[in-house]
Each structure stands twice: as structure tokens, then as C-alpha cells.
Design a protein around this motif. Structure first.
Motif, short mmCIF file in Angstrom:
data_model
loop_
_atom_site.label_atom_id
_atom_site.label_comp_id
_atom_site.label_asym_id
_atom_site.label_seq_id
_atom_site.Cartn_x
_atom_site.Cartn_y
_atom_site.Cartn_z
N LYS A 86 13.42 -25.49 -10.66
CA LYS A 86 14.41 -24.41 -10.76
C LYS A 86 13.69 -23.07 -10.87
O LYS A 86 13.23 -22.70 -11.94
N VAL A 87 13.60 -22.36 -9.77
CA VAL A 87 12.88 -21.08 -9.79
C VAL A 87 13.73 -19.94 -9.23
O VAL A 87 13.21 -18.96 -8.73
N GLN A 88 15.05 -20.08 -9.32
CA GLN A 88 15.94 -18.99 -8.91
C GLN A 88 15.81 -17.86 -9.94
O GLN A 88 15.47 -18.11 -11.10
N PRO A 89 16.14 -16.61 -9.53
CA PRO A 89 16.05 -15.49 -10.47
C PRO A 89 16.86 -15.72 -11.76
O PRO A 89 16.40 -15.37 -12.85
N SER A 90 18.04 -16.33 -11.65
CA SER A 90 18.84 -16.58 -12.86
C SER A 90 18.15 -17.58 -13.78
O SER A 90 18.18 -17.44 -15.00
N ASP A 91 17.49 -18.60 -13.19
CA ASP A 91 16.74 -19.57 -13.99
C ASP A 91 15.57 -18.87 -14.68
O ASP A 91 15.31 -19.07 -15.86
N ARG A 92 14.85 -18.03 -13.93
CA ARG A 92 13.69 -17.31 -14.50
C ARG A 92 14.10 -16.43 -15.67
O ARG A 92 13.39 -16.34 -16.67
N ARG A 93 15.27 -15.77 -15.55
CA ARG A 93 15.76 -14.93 -16.66
C ARG A 93 16.02 -15.79 -17.89
O ARG A 93 15.66 -15.43 -19.00
N ARG A 94 16.66 -16.93 -17.67
CA ARG A 94 16.96 -17.82 -18.81
C ARG A 94 15.66 -18.29 -19.47
O ARG A 94 15.55 -18.31 -20.70
N PHE A 95 14.66 -18.65 -18.65
CA PHE A 95 13.38 -19.11 -19.20
C PHE A 95 12.72 -17.99 -20.02
O PHE A 95 12.20 -18.23 -21.10
N ALA A 96 12.77 -16.76 -19.48
CA ALA A 96 12.15 -15.62 -20.17
C ALA A 96 12.81 -15.38 -21.52
O ALA A 96 12.14 -15.09 -22.51
N GLN A 97 14.12 -15.54 -21.58
CA GLN A 97 14.86 -15.32 -22.84
C GLN A 97 14.57 -16.42 -23.87
O GLN A 97 14.72 -16.20 -25.06
N MET A 98 14.16 -17.60 -23.39
CA MET A 98 13.91 -18.72 -24.29
C MET A 98 12.67 -18.50 -25.16
O MET A 98 12.55 -19.07 -26.23
N GLY A 99 11.71 -17.75 -24.65
CA GLY A 99 10.48 -17.56 -25.40
C GLY A 99 9.43 -18.61 -25.10
O GLY A 99 8.58 -18.90 -25.94
N VAL A 100 9.48 -19.19 -23.91
CA VAL A 100 8.44 -20.16 -23.52
C VAL A 100 7.17 -19.41 -23.14
O VAL A 100 7.21 -18.22 -22.82
N ALA A 101 6.03 -20.11 -23.16
CA ALA A 101 4.76 -19.49 -22.81
C ALA A 101 4.71 -19.15 -21.32
O ALA A 101 4.08 -18.18 -20.92
N GLY A 102 5.38 -19.95 -20.50
CA GLY A 102 5.38 -19.69 -19.07
C GLY A 102 6.09 -20.79 -18.30
O GLY A 102 6.57 -21.76 -18.89
N VAL A 103 6.14 -20.60 -16.98
CA VAL A 103 6.82 -21.54 -16.10
C VAL A 103 5.91 -21.86 -14.93
O VAL A 103 5.32 -20.96 -14.34
N ILE A 104 5.79 -23.15 -14.60
CA ILE A 104 5.05 -23.58 -13.43
C ILE A 104 6.04 -24.31 -12.53
O ILE A 104 6.77 -25.18 -12.97
#
Length: 123
Positions: A86-104
Motif C-alpha cells: 500500500k503506497v498510495q498518497p493516502s496510505d503514506r499520510r496515514r503511515f506518517a501520522q502513526m509515528g513509524v520509523a519508515g515504510v518499505i
């Protein structure tokens, strides 16, 4: 000192490829869990430098696992790298708000995945 990682993914092939790549190329110590509930048990059995967490899993998805990790004082400081298709812009925003170290993103390159994890975590 050798880094210790926990990989959480419901797909056996992904777990195996990740484990081999991270152990053989980076020389890290890797354990795996095939479900969120199994991971939440395993994570309490040791000291972890990071967790690589799949988002799309049956029963308990990566979002639920992350919430539980964050709500436990014992595990909330462990950096989490999300592994996802899941690398859509909406998914990326949700991941960023979660406080994860990063996304691969999946699919990943087994040869370069250890570098991606290391860069994401600042190692």
C-alpha cells in the motif's frame, strides 16, 4: 554489536527471503512471526533493535499490531518499519501520522533490503 530484528509477515516466502537477506547480507539476528498475535508474544521474549511489520495480514493487521506495541511500555520504544504494497498518497499520510520509523514497499529487492532497513533506521 549485532542488531536483533523481528519480522512479522503472514507470507512464509516473504519471511524466509527477509530473514535470509538480513542475516546473510547484514549479519543481523532475525526472528520471525507469522501473525500479529504470535508477534506480540515473541516480542516480549527479548530485546529488539527493530521490527519489520507487514500491514496486510489476516486476523490482526499491521495497524492493530502497531497500536498494541505502542500501548505497551515494554515495546513502545522499538522502532517499527512497515512493509507494505500500500503506497498510495493516502496510505503514506496515514503511515506518517502513526509515528513509524519508515515504510518499505513490496515487492522489495532481497539484495538491497538490508540497506533500506539500515537507512530507514539510521544505522
Amino acid at each position: 554489536m549485532t542488531k536483533r530484528l523481528l519480522i512479522i509477515d503472514d507470507e512464509p516466502d516473504i519471511r524466509r527471503i527477509l530473514q535470509v537477506s538480513l542475516e546473510e547480507i547484514a549479519g543481523w539476528q532475525v526472528s520471525t512471526a507469522e501473525s500479529g498475535s504470535q508477534a506480540l508474544t515473541i516480542v516480549k521474549t527479548g530485546q529488539w533493535d527493530a521490527i519489520v511489520l507487514d500491514i496486510s495480514m489476516p486476523d490482526m493487521d499491521g495497524f492493530d499490531v502497531f497500536k498494541q506495541l505502542q500501548s505497551d511500555p515494554y515495546t513502545q520504544a522499538i522502532p517499527v518499519v512497515l512493509l507494505t504494497a500500500k503506497v498510495q498518497p493516502s496510505d503514506r499520510r496515514r503511515f506518517a501520522q502513526m509515528g513509524v520509523a519508515g515504510v518499505i514497499a513490496k515487492p522489495f529487492n532481497p539484495v538491497t533490503i538490508s540497506n533500506q532497513v539500515a537507512q530507514t533506521l539510521g544505522w
